[in-house]
Design an enzyme around this catalytic site. Structure first.
Site, PDB file in Angstrom:
ATOM      1  CG  LEU A 107      36.451  60.938 -64.112  1.00 11.88           C
ATOM      2  CD1 LEU A 107      37.154  59.861 -63.309  1.00 11.88           C
ATOM      3  CD2 LEU A 107      37.004  61.032 -65.520  1.00 11.88           C
ATOM      4  N   PRO A 108      32.160  60.948 -65.671  1.00 14.25           N
ATOM      5  CG  PRO A 108      31.919  59.910 -67.755  1.00 14.25           C
ATOM      6  CD  PRO A 108      32.951  60.505 -66.833  1.00 14.25           C
ATOM      7  CB  THR A 152      27.626  62.968 -58.539  1.00 18.25           C
ATOM      8  OG1 THR A 152      27.755  64.371 -58.319  1.00 18.25           O
ATOM      9  CG2 THR A 152      26.534  62.420 -57.632  1.00 18.25           C
ATOM     10  CE  LYS A 187      25.827  67.298 -57.005  1.00 11.98           C
ATOM     11  NZ  LYS A 187      26.770  66.833 -58.003  1.00 11.98           N
ATOM     12  CE  LYS A 199      26.224  60.192 -62.677  1.00 16.04           C
ATOM     13  NZ  LYS A 199      27.050  61.064 -61.770  1.00 16.04           N
TER      14      LYS A 199
END
Length: 302
Positions: A65-66, A95, A170, A239
């Protein structure tokens, strides 16, 4: 045949779901785009009407998902995974940062659903080829259950039991990726301004100590041919950099380099647009120097 739920069929999620289908799994998929959902169904998936519907039909649910906000809603919203009747484990491939991962873990734990965060690295190419690096944190026994699923997508690395620790790994990876792309862009533009051939520059960098993931992969694939189609949005990199800065500042560690990187990516998002491919970050350096890197007129002043 293993039934696997998959939510989120974007640039990364779609090829991952496709690989799971090709690996012989029964994939139950959901995405807010009906056209994208129709595409994955045409490849062998079965469509679901919501995240809850996915979780009603599969014990293992993966999501790509974004944003942290979307991930939280998918995991714990009124028609989210948390409301599913069959789900036993939820794997967050996105992430989202450690704080969001811990929040999702705590909410799902209240319904006896195991949450594992498993952000991925390797880009769209790695997603298509099944060569992603998957960083996983959560209960070890649950990792052992999903490992064969993850191995269809790439190479899983177990980070530890602590919720969110894979997200921290990550973010460390992505701040370095963000760094080397802007640094490589800056130095190649400098060389072109001085009259060097950018393709030769990249070859020399890759043969020497200056090699980076940007010079080895991103420049040959998307910058030198000026296609700018690597498959990762500038807004998503912004982001990720913001998430890193938030986490690093909360830990009280130095962020001098990361703040500089963050400023450059914020400017790129304003100049090129959040939906632009992140390899287009070089355009700001080109504009400032008055040169164009690659294309038919490689190295010539614009």
């Amino acid at each position: 045949m293993t039934e696997i739920g998959f939510i989120g069929l974007g640039n990364m999620g779609f090829p991952m779901a496709h690989r799971l289908i090709d690996d012989g799994n029964n994939v139950i998929a959901f995405d807010t785009s009906s056209a994208t959902l129709d595409r994955i169904v045409s490849l062998g998936a079965r469509a679901a009407s919501s995240a809850k519907d996915v979780a009603d039909r599969a014990e293992t649910v993966l999501a790509s998902l974004p944003s942290p906000a979307v991930s939280l809603e998918v995991a714990s919203g009124s028609v989210g995974v948390i409301a599913g009747s069959r789900v036993k484990r939820y794997v967050e491939l996105s992430t989202v940062g450690s704080r969001a991962a811990v929040r999702i873990h705590d909410l799902l734990a209240g319904r006896a659903i195991a949450a594992l965060d498993s952000p991925v690295s390797g880009g769209v190419g790695g997603s298509e080829k099944g060569t992603l690096a998957l960083m996983v944190s959560g209960p070890r026994n649950e990792f052992d259950v999903i490992r064969p699923i993850l191995e269809a997508l790439g190479r899983p690395f177990y980070i530890g039991e602590k919720p969110g620790s894979a997200q921290t790994m990550k973010l460390a990876n992505n701040i370095l990726a963000a760094n080397v792309l802007v640094a490589t862009s800056e130095v190649v533009v400098m060389g072109v301004k001085a009259g060097l051939d950018p393709a030769v520059m990249v070859d020399v960098l890759n043969a020497g100590s200056g090699a980076t993931s940007a010079s080895r992969d991103k420049f040959p694939r998307a910058v030198l041919p000026r296609t700018f189609d690597y498959g990762f949005a500038t807004g998503l990199m912004v982001k990720d950099v913001r998430l890193y800065l938030d986490e690093a500042k909360a830990l009280g560690v130095p962020v001098d380099v990361a703040e500089t990187i963050g400023r450059l990516w914020e400017v790129a998002a304003l100049d090129q647009g959040a939906d632009s491919d992140f390899t287009a970050v070089i355009k700001g350096f080109e504009k400032a120097a008055g040169v164009t890197v690659g294309g038919l007129d490689e190295g010539r002043t614009a």
